[in-house]
Design an enzyme around this catalytic site. Structure first.
Site, PDB file in Angstrom:
ATOM      1  N   ASP A  37       1.250  -0.991  -0.302  1.00 54.01           N
ATOM      2  CA  ASP A  37      -0.270   0.315   0.384  1.00 54.01           C
ATOM      3  C   ASP A  37       1.032   1.270   0.055  1.00 54.01           C
ATOM      4  O   ASP A  37       1.711   0.921   0.116  1.00 54.01           O
ATOM      5  CB  ASP A  37      -1.300   0.170   1.129  1.00 54.01           C
ATOM      6  CG  ASP A  37      -2.655   0.836   0.822  1.00 54.01           C
ATOM      7  OD1 ASP A  37      -3.476  -0.068   0.888  1.00 54.01           O
ATOM      8  OD2 ASP A  37      -1.864   1.932   1.153  1.00 54.01           O
ATOM      9  N   ASP A  63       3.928   2.572  -4.359  1.00 50.33           N
ATOM     10  CA  ASP A  63       2.976   3.804  -5.192  1.00 50.33           C
ATOM     11  C   ASP A  63       2.642   2.907  -6.317  1.00 50.33           C
ATOM     12  O   ASP A  63       3.767   2.343  -6.989  1.00 50.33           O
ATOM     13  CB  ASP A  63       3.108   4.835  -5.563  1.00 50.33           C
ATOM     14  CG  ASP A  63       2.838   5.543  -6.191  1.00 50.33           C
ATOM     15  OD1 ASP A  63       2.061   5.426  -6.896  1.00 50.33           O
ATOM     16  OD2 ASP A  63       2.783   6.783  -6.607  1.00 50.33           O
ATOM     17  N   VAL A  64       1.608   2.233  -6.593  1.00 46.45           N
ATOM     18  CA  VAL A  64       1.292   0.467  -7.493  1.00 46.45           C
ATOM     19  C   VAL A  64       1.968   2.052  -8.864  1.00 46.45           C
ATOM     20  O   VAL A  64       2.028   1.142 -10.033  1.00 46.45           O
ATOM     21  CB  VAL A  64       0.024   0.207  -8.441  1.00 46.45           C
ATOM     22  CG1 VAL A  64      -0.456  -0.542  -6.654  1.00 46.45           C
ATOM     23  CG2 VAL A  64      -1.123   1.692  -7.967  1.00 46.45           C
ATOM     24  N   ASN A  90      -5.755  -4.516  -6.652  1.00 47.39           N
ATOM     25  CA  ASN A  90      -6.783  -3.489  -5.985  1.00 47.39           C
ATOM     26  C   ASN A  90      -6.807  -2.369  -5.597  1.00 47.39           C
ATOM     27  O   ASN A  90      -8.021  -1.439  -5.617  1.00 47.39           O
ATOM     28  CB  ASN A  90      -7.103  -4.382  -4.678  1.00 47.39           C
ATOM     29  CG  ASN A  90      -7.877  -3.854  -3.707  1.00 47.39           C
ATOM     30  OD1 ASN A  90      -9.449  -3.106  -3.442  1.00 47.39           O
ATOM     31  ND2 ASN A  90      -7.341  -2.987  -2.417  1.00 47.39           N
ATOM     32  N   TYR A 156     -12.668   8.973 -13.478  1.00 53.59           N
ATOM     33  CA  TYR A 156     -12.518   6.966 -12.922  1.00 53.59           C
ATOM     34  C   TYR A 156     -13.313   5.758 -13.274  1.00 53.59           C
ATOM     35  O   TYR A 156     -13.127   5.156 -13.800  1.00 53.59           O
ATOM     36  CB  TYR A 156     -13.595   7.389 -11.594  1.00 53.59           C
ATOM     37  CG  TYR A 156     -13.727   6.182 -10.245  1.00 53.59           C
ATOM     38  CD1 TYR A 156     -12.479   5.579  -9.419  1.00 53.59           C
ATOM     39  CD2 TYR A 156     -14.987   5.997 -10.475  1.00 53.59           C
ATOM     40  CE1 TYR A 156     -12.812   4.628  -8.687  1.00 53.59           C
ATOM     41  CE2 TYR A 156     -14.772   4.010  -9.604  1.00 53.59           C
ATOM     42  CZ  TYR A 156     -14.010   3.584  -8.572  1.00 53.59           C
ATOM     43  OH  TYR A 156     -14.514   3.184  -7.744  1.00 53.59           O
ATOM     44  N   LYS A 160     -12.357   2.977 -14.774  1.00 56.71           N
ATOM     45  CA  LYS A 160     -12.863   1.219 -15.157  1.00 56.71           C
ATOM     46  C   LYS A 160     -13.426   0.552 -16.122  1.00 56.71           C
ATOM     47  O   LYS A 160     -13.182  -0.412 -16.052  1.00 56.71           O
ATOM     48  CB  LYS A 160     -13.736   2.003 -13.415  1.00 56.71           C
ATOM     49  CG  LYS A 160     -13.391   2.217 -12.474  1.00 56.71           C
ATOM     50  CD  LYS A 160     -12.275   1.267 -11.369  1.00 56.71           C
ATOM     51  CE  LYS A 160     -11.547   1.454 -10.810  1.00 56.71           C
ATOM     52  NZ  LYS A 160     -10.893   0.406  -9.901  1.00 56.71           N
TER      53      LYS A 160
HETATM   54  N1  LIG Z   1     -16.167   1.727  -2.140  1.00 52.82           N
HETATM   55  C1  LIG Z   1     -16.040   1.627  -3.418  1.00 52.82           C
HETATM   56  O1  LIG Z   1     -17.675   1.897  -3.791  1.00 52.82           O
HETATM   57  C2  LIG Z   1     -15.569   0.975  -4.756  1.00 52.82           C
HETATM   58  C3  LIG Z   1     -17.560   0.618  -5.592  1.00 52.82           C
HETATM   59  C4  LIG Z   1     -16.321   0.563  -6.831  1.00 52.82           C
HETATM   60  C5  LIG Z   1     -15.074  -0.591  -6.618  1.00 52.82           C
HETATM   61  N2  LIG Z   1     -14.162  -0.113  -5.907  1.00 52.82           N
HETATM   62  C6  LIG Z   1     -12.860  -0.283  -5.702  1.00 52.82           C
HETATM   63  O2  LIG Z   1     -12.114  -0.919  -5.325  1.00 52.82           O
HETATM   64  C7  LIG Z   1     -10.440  -0.763  -4.805  1.00 52.82           C
HETATM   65  C8  LIG Z   1     -10.211  -0.525  -3.651  1.00 52.82           C
HETATM   66  O3  LIG Z   1     -10.978   0.211  -2.817  1.00 52.82           O
HETATM   67  P1  LIG Z   1     -11.385   0.676  -1.563  1.00 52.82           P
HETATM   68  O4  LIG Z   1     -13.140   1.149  -1.596  1.00 52.82           O
HETATM   69  O5  LIG Z   1     -11.283  -0.531  -0.577  1.00 52.82           O
HETATM   70  O6  LIG Z   1     -10.881   2.319  -0.907  1.00 52.82           O
HETATM   71  P2  LIG Z   1     -10.176   2.466   0.154  1.00 52.82           P
HETATM   72  O7  LIG Z   1      -9.645   4.161  -0.622  1.00 52.82           O
HETATM   73  O8  LIG Z   1     -10.857   2.282   1.649  1.00 52.82           O
HETATM   74  O9  LIG Z   1      -8.879   1.391  -0.337  1.00 52.82           O
HETATM   75  C9  LIG Z   1      -7.557   1.022  -1.042  1.00 52.82           C
HETATM   76  C10 LIG Z   1      -6.657   1.351  -1.335  1.00 52.82           C
HETATM   77  O10 LIG Z   1      -6.055   1.585  -2.379  1.00 52.82           O
HETATM   78  C11 LIG Z   1      -4.412   2.144  -1.852  1.00 52.82           C
HETATM   79  N3  LIG Z   1      -4.109   2.944  -2.796  1.00 52.82           N
HETATM   80  C12 LIG Z   1      -4.050   4.298  -3.084  1.00 52.82           C
HETATM   81  N4  LIG Z   1      -3.509   5.102  -4.068  1.00 52.82           N
HETATM   82  C13 LIG Z   1      -2.493   3.173  -4.278  1.00 52.82           C
HETATM   83  C14 LIG Z   1      -1.368   4.079  -5.130  1.00 52.82           C
HETATM   84  N5  LIG Z   1      -0.950   5.055  -5.371  1.00 52.82           N
HETATM   85  N6  LIG Z   1      -0.474   2.780  -4.955  1.00 52.82           N
HETATM   86  C15 LIG Z   1      -0.393   1.905  -3.913  1.00 52.82           C
HETATM   87  N7  LIG Z   1      -1.542   2.390  -3.061  1.00 52.82           N
HETATM   88  C16 LIG Z   1      -2.306   2.994  -3.203  1.00 52.82           C
HETATM   89  C17 LIG Z   1      -4.977   3.039  -0.387  1.00 52.82           C
HETATM   90  O11 LIG Z   1      -4.528   3.670   0.739  1.00 52.82           O
HETATM   91  C18 LIG Z   1      -6.140   2.731   0.575  1.00 52.82           C
HETATM   92  O12 LIG Z   1      -5.737   1.709   1.324  1.00 52.82           O
HETATM   93  C19 LIG Z   1     -10.464   0.320  -5.722  1.00 52.82           C
HETATM   94  O13 LIG Z   1     -10.076  -0.420  -6.965  1.00 52.82           O
HETATM   95  C20 LIG Z   1     -11.544   1.229  -5.829  1.00 52.82           C
HETATM   96  O14 LIG Z   1     -12.056   1.308  -7.389  1.00 52.82           O
HETATM   97  C21 LIG Z   1     -14.646   0.854  -4.313  1.00 52.82           C
END
Ligand SMILES: NC(=O)c1ccc[n+]([C@@H]2O[C@H](COP(=O)([O-])OP(=O)(O)OC[C@H]3O[C@@H](n4cnc5c(N)ncnc54)[C@H](O)[C@@H]3O)[C@@H](O)[C@H]2O)c1
Length: 282
Positions: A37, A63-64, A90, A156, A160
């Site tokens: 992360d 950082d991914v 993820n 976004y 996606k």
């Molecule tokens: N929460 C929703 O409603 C939702 C809906 C659809 C899809 N998603 C997707 O689910 C996935 C997880 O998101 P989430 O909702 O758990 O949000 P979240 O913010 O709780 O978790 C995302 C994680 O990614 C990390 N992150 C962000 N940028 C980064 C980078 N450049 N390098 C490494 N790590 C990084 C963050 O620190 C965090 O721990 C994402 O791809 C998001 O787009 C979420």
């Protein structure tokens, strides 16, 4: 849930939300974990909690968007654990705005993390997982925003749609070479996570929170939809139960919110009539 003793699970974006819950679920079911992360302190907290429960965890702060760092993460996981059974690609971020007004920095950041971040994960993990020559899983997190267009978060949505389509291509290309990797695309709708805190981890040379656009009514209104909807979403534990079951049941497109399925088929049907897009009813 199956027993994951002797299995290894690698997860990006493991400090918060869906990634942290996937880590908890697989760890408590016996898997050893490689977690990455950008938010190092919170990742350490997640790891410490799991270690207190006896889970073996390795952490990497990265950082991914940094291909070399993701490559080093994969190399470390394979060296430490001898293989990876499930790779959850993820990590993701969200932005909001009007297409022609939103700062380009937001576009670059959103597309880089959500699209190139996945590509970096695939490049680092897939060749190593293929070389294992046994059944294992790559799980890309896309979104319902890869199947349905919502109007407030254009970068976004674009990211996606790209994430989902590249995951479909990945599946096809792995089938072509007879790979034993099983590919999954996760498409949640709204889940109660920390996604709206993603600006906290942006680099100061790439993000200017004082940019006048962020003070506009246009931005404030669109961002309020993002941050206001997350607390109303599905509990993260429920979403992760569906994701884990989908991986175990060999589901390609893992939809956590079936209530949106008619909107997805309705979108395709409407496009084929030549009609212009309409707003998704929330
Ligand atoms: N929460 C929703 O409603 C939702 C809906 C659809 C899809 N998603 C997707 O689910 C996935 C997880 O998101 P989430 O909702 O758990 O949000 P979240 O913010 O709780 O978790 C995302 C994680 O990614 C990390 N992150 C962000 N940028 C980064 C980078 N450049 N390098 C490494 N790590 C990084 C963050 O620190 C965090 O721990 C994402 O791809 C998001 O787009 C979420």
């Amino acid at each position: 849930m199956q027993d994951y003793q002797d299995k290894v699970v690698a997860i990006t974006g493991a400090a918060h939300g869906i990634g942290a819950e996937l880590a908890r679920r697989y760890g408590l079911a016996g898997a050893r974990l490689a977690l990455a992360d950008i938010d190092g302190p919170t990742l350490d907290e997640v790891a410490a909690k799991l270690e207190a429960d006896g889970v073996v965890v390795r952490t990497t702060v990265l950082d991914v968007r940094d291909a070399a760092a993701v490559e080093a993460f994969a190399a470390d996981a394979f060296e430490a654990f001898g293989g990876v059974d499930i790779f959850c690609n993820n990590a993701g971020v969200i932005s909001a705005g009007t297409i022609w007004a939103e700062p380009l920095a937001d576009w670059r950041w959103t597309l880089d993390v959500n699209v190139l971040g996945l590509v970096h994960g695939i490049r680092a993990f897939v060749p190593r997982m293929n070389a294992q020559d046994r059944v294992c899983h790559v799980v890309d997190t896309a979104s319902i925003a890869g199947l349905l267009v919502v109007e407030n978060s254009p970068a976004y949505v674009a990211s996606k749609f790209a994430a989902l389509s590249l995951t479909e291509v990945l599946d096809l290309q792995l089938q072509q070479i007879g790979s034993k990797i099983v590919v999954h695309a996760v498409c949640p709708a709204i889940v109660q996570t920390d996604l709206d805190r993603c600006n906290d981890y942006r680099r100061s040379d790439e993000y200017d929170p004082t940019d006048p656009y962020y003070a506009t009514e246009d931005y404030q209104r669109r961002w309020a939809v993002v941050s206001g909807s997350l607390p109303l979403g599905m509990p993260v534990a429920d979403a992760v139960s569906t994701i884990v079951a989908g991986i175990e049941d060999d589901v390609f497109l893992i939809l956590t919110h079936p209530a949106y399925n008619p909107a997805v088929s309705g979108r395709v049907a409407a496009l084929l009539t030549g009609a212009h897009p309409t707003l998704v009813k929330r």
